[in-house]
Design an enzyme around this catalytic site. Sequence first.
Site, mmCIF file in Angstrom:
data_model
loop_
_atom_site.group_PDB
_atom_site.id
_atom_site.type_symbol
_atom_site.label_atom_id
_atom_site.label_comp_id
_atom_site.label_asym_id
_atom_site.label_seq_id
_atom_site.Cartn_x
_atom_site.Cartn_y
_atom_site.Cartn_z
ATOM 1 C CD GLN A 283 -3.336 -0.763 1.771
ATOM 2 O OE1 GLN A 283 -3.265 -0.790 2.976
ATOM 3 N NE2 GLN A 283 -4.493 -0.588 1.122
ATOM 4 C CB THR B 209 1.204 -5.077 9.090
ATOM 5 O OG1 THR B 209 2.181 -4.431 9.916
ATOM 6 C CG2 THR B 209 1.531 -6.561 9.078
ATOM 7 C CG HIS B 210 -2.357 -2.770 5.390
ATOM 8 N ND1 HIS B 210 -2.874 -1.486 5.343
ATOM 9 C CD2 HIS B 210 -2.619 -3.228 6.643
ATOM 10 C CE1 HIS B 210 -3.417 -1.182 6.522
ATOM 11 N NE2 HIS B 210 -3.271 -2.225 7.317
ATOM 12 C CG ASN B 211 3.059 -7.356 3.735
ATOM 13 O OD1 ASN B 211 2.718 -7.198 4.895
ATOM 14 N ND2 ASN B 211 4.230 -6.977 3.286
ATOM 15 C CG ASN C 286 -3.582 -3.980 -0.647
ATOM 16 O OD1 ASN C 286 -4.709 -4.067 -0.178
ATOM 17 N ND2 ASN C 286 -2.489 -3.976 0.101
#
Length: 588
Positions: free
Chosen positions: A347, A514-516, A554
């Site tokens: 992101q 922490t948006h993998n 994403n």
Amino acid sequence: MAQRLPTADVLLVGFGWTGAIMAQELTQAGHQVLAIERGSWRDTSTDFAPTFIQDELRYRYRGHLFEQTAQETLTFRNTPDQTALPMRRLGSFLPGTGVGGSILHWNGQAFRFLPYDFEIRRQTAARYGQTMIPADMTLQDWGVTYDELEPYYTRWEELCGISGQAGNLSGQKQAGGNPFEGPRSKPYPTPPMKQTYGPVLFGEAARSLKLHPFPCPSGNMSQAYTNPLGVSMAPCTYCGFCEKFGCGNYSKASAQTTILPVLMENKNFVLRTECEVTRINVDGSGRQATGVTYVDAHGNEFEQPAELVIVCAYILHNVHLLMTSGIGTRYDPATGQGTLGKNYCYQLTPSVDIFFDDKILNPFVGAGALGMIVDDWNGDNFDHTGLGFIHGGYIAGYMTTGRPIETELVPEGTPKWGAEWKRAFVKNYLTSMSISLMGAVMPNKANYLDLDPTYRDVYGRPLMRMTYDFKQNELKLQDFAMGKMVDIANAMKPREIKKAPRGPHYDIAPYQSTHNTGGAIMGANRHESVVNRYLQHWDVPNLFVIGASAFPHNSGYNPTGTVSALALWAATAIRDQYLKHPGPLVPS
């Protein structure tokens, strides 16, 4: 030689948030479930007591809830022509470890993706033409629609007691909510959080610009709540210790505060902690998972047979375990062949810092999802013609924390340390805040996950290698959004502002989110995805892969709500279809 154990009916690899959801859904239906978790047991009353949880050194900087890179890490490079090097200290993202996983330390920002997200390629091409999608953007639809997932979003929100204001109830727009959201079948279970001064100022400025601000949907409780499982949660105390911390007040949705009090009493459920799964085992045909191999805390190796294997660890570990187990065909960016490791996304999180002279904001009164949002430039909510990018992101005025070590908003030109830095910190602590973007990232053929040819882990397996950089879509999106953020900031009438963009290249060192996502993506056919619409592996029908690894791109939102809705969607398919008639749920 590994010791062979009795066969399990359903085996879960990882026991974080999605693992807890899967275990509850399947045990409640009467099935026997065994979960294997590499980390330790964690419980609210003993691990997150309010007498010590507010410890920044222990939790933020020494990473008590995060995986340790000495045990698990990856290598990183921006482009395929670079040599990847190991990430020896966590930075950009912070995967959790232990029972509850990463949701233990989330902020609580609880969004649904837009209907556009699930049919992004079709809708983009229909509105703008195929030329709007660059040749190197490996964009695809998800194989599932918002309308199909809507009931599962609702179930998740009720499980967690999500606080918020609906903006679209069954097609009817609601005052004070997000007018751009997909239709909802029900209101949020609890009302939105009470906003402090900073978010109120943001909302007033946004409205003055004819925008549509609404309170962030929150996994921090606005009031006491008892969920459908009978688990009670307490109202948030606005302590500001949410992201990177567990909640000692039973006020933030997590496995510990919503599911485990019921699940751990169920005799159909068994949990083994401090056990690392090193391989998914398959039969000679490669078409049937036979179980897993794991190593316990004493170094003893076991073979755990199972009729059904569900991988529900963190996204990077899901993909790594599939790769090191030899399941699926790894993606080759040169040819475009293969799917495993494809469409890794992250992101984009630039911000604008705002400094006042005459407004006391008291940032220490905060919560992880305390803030006002504008969605006017998210998804395809606005005309992208001539902008050179697709998608967008939400812009937020959050007041998440005033933690004294991490909170460091100082004006442009302030030294990094010393007496002048201290004076600037003291002067601006009470009178500053940030406006931030949660920007979408589109897949690109040069952004992917594979196995490193040089570095290995403690079990002799190749490390995961991440190849990732911001592309023109993200950089043009950032330029556009930064202008909108500055407009809102100026409408708040500050003394000064400071822009903090990302890039032009992605840097894995500073924390961002922490948006993998991606790497084991879902889709309508086996040629472009690893798992089908129910998150069932195309090649191995008794293997399901749950989590954000399934996202083909994403979105401009935090991913937890969609991860959870997909987990409930997959659990329902497993319970109502697969376990009654084992085999492929979608013809290949």
